[in-house]
Design an enzyme around this catalytic site. Structure first.
Site, PDB file in Angstrom:
ATOM      1  N   SER A 194       0.836  -1.203   0.000  1.00 57.68           N
ATOM      2  CA  SER A 194       0.000   0.000   0.000  1.00 57.68           C
ATOM      3  C   SER A 194       0.871   1.254   0.000  1.00 57.68           C
ATOM      4  O   SER A 194       1.676   1.436  -0.901  1.00 57.68           O
ATOM      5  CB  SER A 194      -0.973  -0.048   1.182  1.00 57.68           C
ATOM      6  OG  SER A 194      -1.907   1.009   1.124  1.00 57.68           O
ATOM      7  N   HIS A 246      -8.291   1.446  -0.931  1.00 57.98           N
ATOM      8  CA  HIS A 246      -8.166   0.580  -2.109  1.00 57.98           C
ATOM      9  C   HIS A 246      -9.529   0.112  -2.636  1.00 57.98           C
ATOM     10  O   HIS A 246      -9.672  -1.012  -3.094  1.00 57.98           O
ATOM     11  CB  HIS A 246      -7.253  -0.611  -1.807  1.00 57.98           C
ATOM     12  CG  HIS A 246      -5.911  -0.191  -1.315  1.00 57.98           C
ATOM     13  ND1 HIS A 246      -4.995   0.454  -2.115  1.00 57.98           N
ATOM     14  CD2 HIS A 246      -5.348  -0.263  -0.073  1.00 57.98           C
ATOM     15  CE1 HIS A 246      -3.917   0.742  -1.403  1.00 57.98           C
ATOM     16  NE2 HIS A 246      -4.109   0.328  -0.166  1.00 57.98           N
TER      17      HIS A 246
END
Length: 419
Positions: free
Chosen positions: A116, A219
């Site tokens: 991430s 996300h």
């Protein structure tokens, strides 16, 4: 484009002394109260975090020492705090960004990937972004995602264990999405708070649900406003191409273009993290040791579970006491004796999953470094494949239209070292 030393990926014991080190950069969720405190005795630590805080427009030093769990949960400040911490320890280990001179024997020295927001750390370590640019972009990303989180109450929960298909079916049934496919039996569901509550009340068989301390559904499409903000800004960056092997969260593929790295950094805000694919690529590359930068623990745990019994050393750098072993791993990678094993030929392997479209390069052709050797096509993208250094194309191992996974061999190449 990736290289391995023989026709197929080898077990670590077959490398004849050759060390292949993976460096993992953690993302949001790895932070802990007081996580900077024990590192502040290192030379330059306090000034580094004051400087990084000035770039990020946040008091990272205070947040990392006296900030409580709620304070460091704030996406706007947590992300630059995590990235700055990883970059500082990388500097302490001698791994700050810069060009890396590759030879046929040393081109695979380090493989880097992040989870991430850790992809921004990874981009800096691979030389794509400067440290300043990585911290500044992380701060912009964090603030933009915090604003997106404030628009709709959402969250994330880890689903641990259970049958993979049943887990995904349960996530979909409750109107959620698998935002992180982490490997090691862990999938992170994201979406509405009601949907997450329903999933916890009715978990898949043999699975455990753990709510995560994050501000929203990262996300996922909920982050679209943040992605739009980043898209409007990144045109001002001038990224360099990676000087070390850099894997992407999107699919575990190696990314060879700095512009493509930045594009993926933007799109990953609304796209699932496929850390499982990164772990699969690392395994295919024959990684022999793994080092997770601080705040460490989560990614190392995933790697250990995914590679159980594989004989790969995994070191989570959780405190200064581990610095000595980390330096030993880096020294082993840098100092391996090339004379012990210098392969007569090497293999070009696929950087992604998809369909092969080989270039019209006949066997026996001399191919200078950078020569296009074809591309890998998937439903979402096309990834170019090229020669990493001067050599002779000895043999094609695939045909036009063949399906391959990341790490599958495509062609044999006899390297030609410059003298």
């Amino acid at each position: 484009m990736l290289f391995v030393g023989d026709a197929s990926p080898r077990a670590p014991s077959d490398w004849h002394g050759e060390q292949v080190l993976a460096v993992l950069a953690p993302g949001q969720g790895a932070q802990k109260p007081g996580m900077l405190t024990e590192w502040l005795d290192l030379p330059g630590a306090e000034s580094f975090f004051r400087w990084a805080g000035a770039i990020a427009d946040a008091d990272l030093l205070e947040l990392g020492t006296t900030g409580d769990a709620e304070a460091i949960k704030d996406t706007a400040v947590t992300q630059p705090l995590v990235v700055a911490m990883s970059l500082f320890i990388a500097r302490e280990l001698g791994g700050m960004p810069g060009p890396v001179v590759h030879s046929p024997q040393a081109g695979r020295d380090v493989v880097i990937t992040g989870h991430s927001v850790g992809e921004l750390t990874a981009a800096a370590l691979a030389g794509v972004l400067s440290v300043e640019a990585a911290i500044a972009l992380t701060a912009v990303r964090g603030r933009a995602m915090a604003r997106a989180c404030a628009q709709t109450p959402t969250g994330m929960s880890a689903v641990l264990g259970g049958d993979a298909e049943e887990v995904l079916a349960a996530i979909e049934r409750h109107g959620l999405v698998p935002a992180n496919m982490n490997g090691g039996g862990q999938v992170v569901a994201a979406g509405s708070l009601d949907g997450l509550a329903a999933l916890k009340a009715d978990p898949p068989a043999k699975a455990r649900i753990v709510p995560l301390s994050v501000a929203g559904a990262f996300h996922t499409s909920y982050m679209a406003p943040a992605r739009e903000e980043l898209e409007a800004l990144v045109g001002g960056l001038r990224p360099a191409d990676p000087s070390r092997l850099l894997l992407s969260n999107a699919d575990g593929a190696a990314v060879t273009s700095g512009a493509e790295v930045v594009s993926r950094l933007v799109s990953q805000v609304t796209s699932p993290v496929r850390f499982d694919a990164c772990l699969a690529t690392l395994r295919d590359l024959g990684v022999t040791a793994v080092l997770e930068l601080p705040p460490a623990g989560a990614l190392a745990g995933l790697a250990k579970r995914e590679w159980k019994g594989a004989g790969i050393e995994v070191l989570a750098l959780t405190g200064p006491a581990e610095l000595e072993r980390a330096r030993e791993l880096i020294a082993a990678e840098r100092g391996r004796a090339e004379a012990e094993h210098s392969p007569d030929w090497r293999v070009v392997v696929s950087p992604a999953r998809g369909t092969v479209v080989p270039a019209e390069v006949p066997e026996g052709t001399h191919v200078p470094a950078g020569t296009p050797l074809g591309r890998i096509r998937s439903r979402r993208e096309e990834v170019d494949v090229s020669a990493g250094y001067d050599g002779v194309l000895a043999e094609w191992l695939v045909q036009d239209g063949d399906l391959v996974d990341a790490g599958d061999p495509l062609a044999r190449l006899y390297p030609q070292e410059s003298r």
